[in-house]
Scaffold this motif. Sequence first.
Motif, PDB file in Angstrom:
ATOM      1  N   ARG A   1       0.845  -1.196   0.000  1.00 15.55           N
ATOM      2  CA  ARG A   1       0.000   0.000   0.000  1.00 15.55           C
ATOM      3  C   ARG A   1       0.881   1.247   0.000  1.00 15.55           C
ATOM      4  O   ARG A   1       2.048   1.212   0.354  1.00 15.55           O
ATOM      5  N   GLY A   2       0.236   2.356  -0.369  1.00 15.73           N
ATOM      6  CA  GLY A   2       0.872   3.649  -0.196  1.00 15.73           C
ATOM      7  C   GLY A   2       1.797   4.063  -1.314  1.00 15.73           C
ATOM      8  O   GLY A   2       1.938   3.378  -2.329  1.00 15.73           O
ATOM      9  N   ALA A   3       2.436   5.196  -1.093  1.00 19.20           N
ATOM     10  CA  ALA A   3       3.314   5.786  -2.101  1.00 19.20           C
ATOM     11  C   ALA A   3       4.489   4.890  -2.430  1.00 19.20           C
ATOM     12  O   ALA A   3       4.936   4.821  -3.579  1.00 19.20           O
ATOM     13  N   ALA A   4       5.027   4.196  -1.419  1.00 20.11           N
ATOM     14  CA  ALA A   4       6.192   3.330  -1.624  1.00 20.11           C
ATOM     15  C   ALA A   4       5.820   1.858  -1.602  1.00 20.11           C
ATOM     16  O   ALA A   4       6.699   1.000  -1.575  1.00 20.11           O
ATOM     17  N   GLN A   5       4.512   1.560  -1.624  1.00 22.69           N
ATOM     18  CA  GLN A   5       4.033   0.174  -1.597  1.00 22.69           C
ATOM     19  C   GLN A   5       4.656  -0.611  -0.439  1.00 22.69           C
ATOM     20  O   GLN A   5       5.275  -1.671  -0.616  1.00 22.69           O
ATOM     21  N   THR A   6       4.496  -0.088   0.754  1.00 21.72           N
ATOM     22  CA  THR A   6       4.960  -0.752   1.972  1.00 21.72           C
ATOM     23  C   THR A   6       4.292  -2.119   2.075  1.00 21.72           C
ATOM     24  O   THR A   6       3.082  -2.233   1.896  1.00 21.72           O
ATOM     25  N   THR A   7       5.086  -3.152   2.378  1.00 24.52           N
ATOM     26  CA  THR A   7       4.575  -4.521   2.386  1.00 24.52           C
ATOM     27  C   THR A   7       5.117  -5.277   3.597  1.00 24.52           C
ATOM     28  O   THR A   7       6.281  -5.123   3.958  1.00 24.52           O
ATOM     29  N   GLY A   8       4.264  -6.110   4.194  1.00 23.92           N
ATOM     30  CA  GLY A   8       4.684  -6.975   5.304  1.00 23.92           C
ATOM     31  C   GLY A   8       4.530  -6.304   6.655  1.00 23.92           C
ATOM     32  O   GLY A   8       4.682  -5.086   6.793  1.00 23.92           O
ATOM     33  N   ARG A   9       4.226  -7.114   7.674  1.00 21.71           N
ATOM     34  CA  ARG A   9       4.066  -6.573   9.023  1.00 21.71           C
ATOM     35  C   ARG A   9       5.319  -5.819   9.469  1.00 21.71           C
ATOM     36  O   ARG A   9       5.230  -4.747  10.065  1.00 21.71           O
TER      37      ARG A   9
END
Length: 275
Positions: free
Chosen positions: A135-143
């Motif tokens: 998600r988001g501008a930087a495609q943050t992924t994972g807990r």
Amino acid sequence: MPSVILHHMEIIMQQSSFGEVLTRLWPDVDRVVPGLRAGIVAAAPAVFARYRIDIPLLVAHVMAQLSHECGAGRDVVENLNYTAARMMQVWPSRFRTLASATPYAHDPRALANKVYNGRMGNASGSDDGWTYRGRGAAQTTGREGYARLAQATGLDLVNHPDLVNDPRHFLLCGVADFVACGCLPFARADDIVGVTRRLNGGTIGLAQRRAWLARWKGALGEVPIICSPPLVPEAPAQAAPPTPPAASPASSSAPPQPSRLGNLIAALAAVLKRS
């Protein structure tokens, strides 16, 4: 002019200039998240100052990477609606045969848990893969990614991961991720390969990232980008400069040069006229 007023004029100029470039390069920025453009523009001065993104080169590198990662604001949540054949291309080690991929075809939640659980801080047999998908501008992924970004921003992203797409926090989260990944030194050196490796873990999409960087550099070169800290102290009083010698007849005919104050007032007037 008091420095606080001068600072506010600089912020107005920056927001206007950055906003115009953002609108031009991200024309569909509000399509998925209404109000995203306004949120990014409003946050830009404080976010860029906080992370010392203080010259057009750094703004260009940050925004080029974010442009690629989130599709210029169109792809702010990872699309996991894949065909079986496409899954075999994206995750060849996980889906070696068409039969192994077919149960997850066009089932984004099941696919996210299949490919993301057991790594990146996601628990096996949980819904973490789906909850902490990109998600988001930087495609943050994972807990782990959301937890790291939460620590950097002070936002409760682990319990509320959709906050990364809130217009108020979108740019902050993207820039914080960029900096946390160690991209800034490479951006200062204008090394897009180094920036991409730090943010992406490889060089996926490097050609597209280069194209975005060229577009942002070109666009930002046309407008003033002024990144000032939130508060600017009053300038210390200075002794009056010595009186210059009388101008010669030849030089007295030259037209007077506009002062910095005059330039700023003219720029502010132009901005307000366009508003």
